[in-house]
Write an enzyme that holds these catalytic residues in place. Sequence first.
Site, PDB file in Angstrom:
ATOM      1  N   ASP A   4      45.251  47.568  28.776  1.00  0.00           N
ATOM      2  CA  ASP A   4      45.094  46.149  29.093  1.00  0.00           C
ATOM      3  C   ASP A   4      44.118  45.492  27.973  1.00  0.00           C
ATOM      4  OD1 ASP A   4      47.145  45.974  30.775  1.00  0.00           O
ATOM      5  OD2 ASP A   4      45.656  46.028  32.359  1.00  0.00           O
ATOM      6  N   PRO A  61      37.891  38.075  39.395  1.00  0.00           N
ATOM      7  CA  PRO A  61      37.838  38.892  40.551  1.00  0.00           C
ATOM      8  C   PRO A  61      38.038  40.413  40.268  1.00  0.00           C
ATOM      9  CG  PRO A  61      39.233  37.291  40.952  1.00  0.00           C
ATOM     10  CD  PRO A  61      39.029  37.068  39.460  1.00  0.00           C
ATOM     11  N   LYS A 110      43.929  38.271  33.356  1.00  0.00           N
ATOM     12  CA  LYS A 110      45.213  38.049  33.101  1.00  0.00           C
ATOM     13  C   LYS A 110      46.064  38.218  34.426  1.00  0.00           C
ATOM     14  CE  LYS A 110      46.523  42.461  33.577  1.00  0.00           C
ATOM     15  NZ  LYS A 110      47.528  43.129  34.429  1.00  0.00           N
ATOM     16  N   GLY A 154      39.485  42.360  34.453  1.00  0.00           N
ATOM     17  CA  GLY A 154      38.362  41.825  34.332  1.00  0.00           C
ATOM     18  C   GLY A 154      37.620  42.960  33.370  1.00  0.00           C
ATOM     19  N   GLY A 155      37.637  44.185  33.902  1.00  0.00           N
ATOM     20  CA  GLY A 155      36.974  45.233  33.086  1.00  0.00           C
ATOM     21  C   GLY A 155      37.356  45.595  31.611  1.00  0.00           C
ATOM     22  N   SER A 156      38.865  45.081  31.537  1.00  0.00           N
ATOM     23  CA  SER A 156      39.131  45.125  30.097  1.00  0.00           C
ATOM     24  C   SER A 156      38.865  43.850  29.221  1.00  0.00           C
ATOM     25  CB  SER A 156      40.924  45.130  30.281  1.00  0.00           C
ATOM     26  OG  SER A 156      41.313  46.314  30.702  1.00  0.00           O
ATOM     27  N   ALA A 208      38.776  44.045  41.408  1.00  0.00           N
ATOM     28  CA  ALA A 208      39.887  45.246  42.236  1.00  0.00           C
ATOM     29  C   ALA A 208      41.298  44.441  42.404  1.00  0.00           C
ATOM     30  CB  ALA A 208      39.394  45.621  43.361  1.00  0.00           C
ATOM     31  N   GLY A 209      41.421  43.425  41.560  1.00  0.00           N
ATOM     32  CA  GLY A 209      42.637  42.446  41.733  1.00  0.00           C
ATOM     33  C   GLY A 209      43.842  42.913  41.015  1.00  0.00           C
ATOM     34  N   GLY A 210      43.536  43.716  40.068  1.00  0.00           N
ATOM     35  CA  GLY A 210      44.494  44.019  38.845  1.00  0.00           C
ATOM     36  C   GLY A 210      44.598  42.957  37.778  1.00  0.00           C
ATOM     37  N   MET A 211      43.461  42.054  37.686  1.00  0.00           N
ATOM     38  CA  MET A 211      43.579  41.024  36.716  1.00  0.00           C
ATOM     39  C   MET A 211      42.723  41.587  35.418  1.00  0.00           C
ATOM     40  SD  MET A 211      43.111  37.715  39.115  1.00  0.00           S
ATOM     41  CE  MET A 211      43.370  36.706  37.525  1.00  0.00           C
TER      42      MET A 211
END
Length: 304
Positions: A137, A95, A10, A102-104, A97-100
Amino acid sequence: MTVHVRAPGKINIALRVGSTQPDGYHPLATVFQAVSLYEDVAAEPADDIALTVTGRSAAQVPTDETNLAWRAATLLAEATGTSDGVHLHITKGVPTAGGMAGGSADAAAALLACDLLWGTGLAREELGELAAELGADVPFALTGQTAVGLGRGHLLTPALARGRFTWVLALSETGLSTPEVFGVWDAQNPDPVAAPDVDPDLMHALVVGDPRALGAHLVNDLQPAALQLRPQLQEILDVVASTPALAGLVSGSGPTVAALAAGPADAAAIADALVAADVASEVLTVTGPALGARLVEPVRADVE
Ligand code: C5P
């Protein structure tokens, strides 16, 4: 049997921040948009919980019980009382560490995949409650599309959004620490509003699907804090401003910068300018909104 679930990354196209609450968190009024970068999670029966990761920056991702997808599987097992295990295989496309988020996305996909594999049959609302326990998130990665998030960003209301928006993303090698960004925001904002709100003009631009109007209303209260911590992000914003981009902003607590394009041709020009200026570790063109966590057709190695 393998259950294969895909969930999106996101960006935050609006982020307003209010004064710190007693729990230490800042209330948010944010608009999330899911974009066409995905995490794929394959779940297979196993005696215990196990996790493997391949794909984009896989080496940076933990494969033990600290991984949010592992925690999602454990939480679902506890909540439903199942003693089944699972082998989760994550193929990363968002990506790191981009704040997007991905882990969520991994956690949201793992919840849905395990629920289907184990036959625990939770309703979407129940999965959403477990998602909120895992992180602010995670509920959005379940629902996807475009949504307003209040509270810590986890109290979601789907937003009406027409059409498709094209974004060029400028990535950075190293992440920014979310608590540090909020800490700088605190120092920069000694007298913040108690309860932030979302701009109705931005919501209207989404309803009519007008990228120009949307560009005029993109906002991120955390951007000055992210720029203070990472001044190089200003170079990216300056390059974006020299292109046909309708607007550019730091997404969420950063460091990813998102530039809104009027369409694919402008997106190519924006991406070319960013690559030529050598200001980002990677430049990606994506579209939004994208669907939330969903079952995808099983990929069977024995059938070509
Ligand atoms: O949500 P996450 O665990 O990534 O947040 C890390 C830290 O960032 C929190 O402990 C808090 O200090 C800060 N934060 C905040 N307000 C939010 C989200 C995060 O102050 N809405």
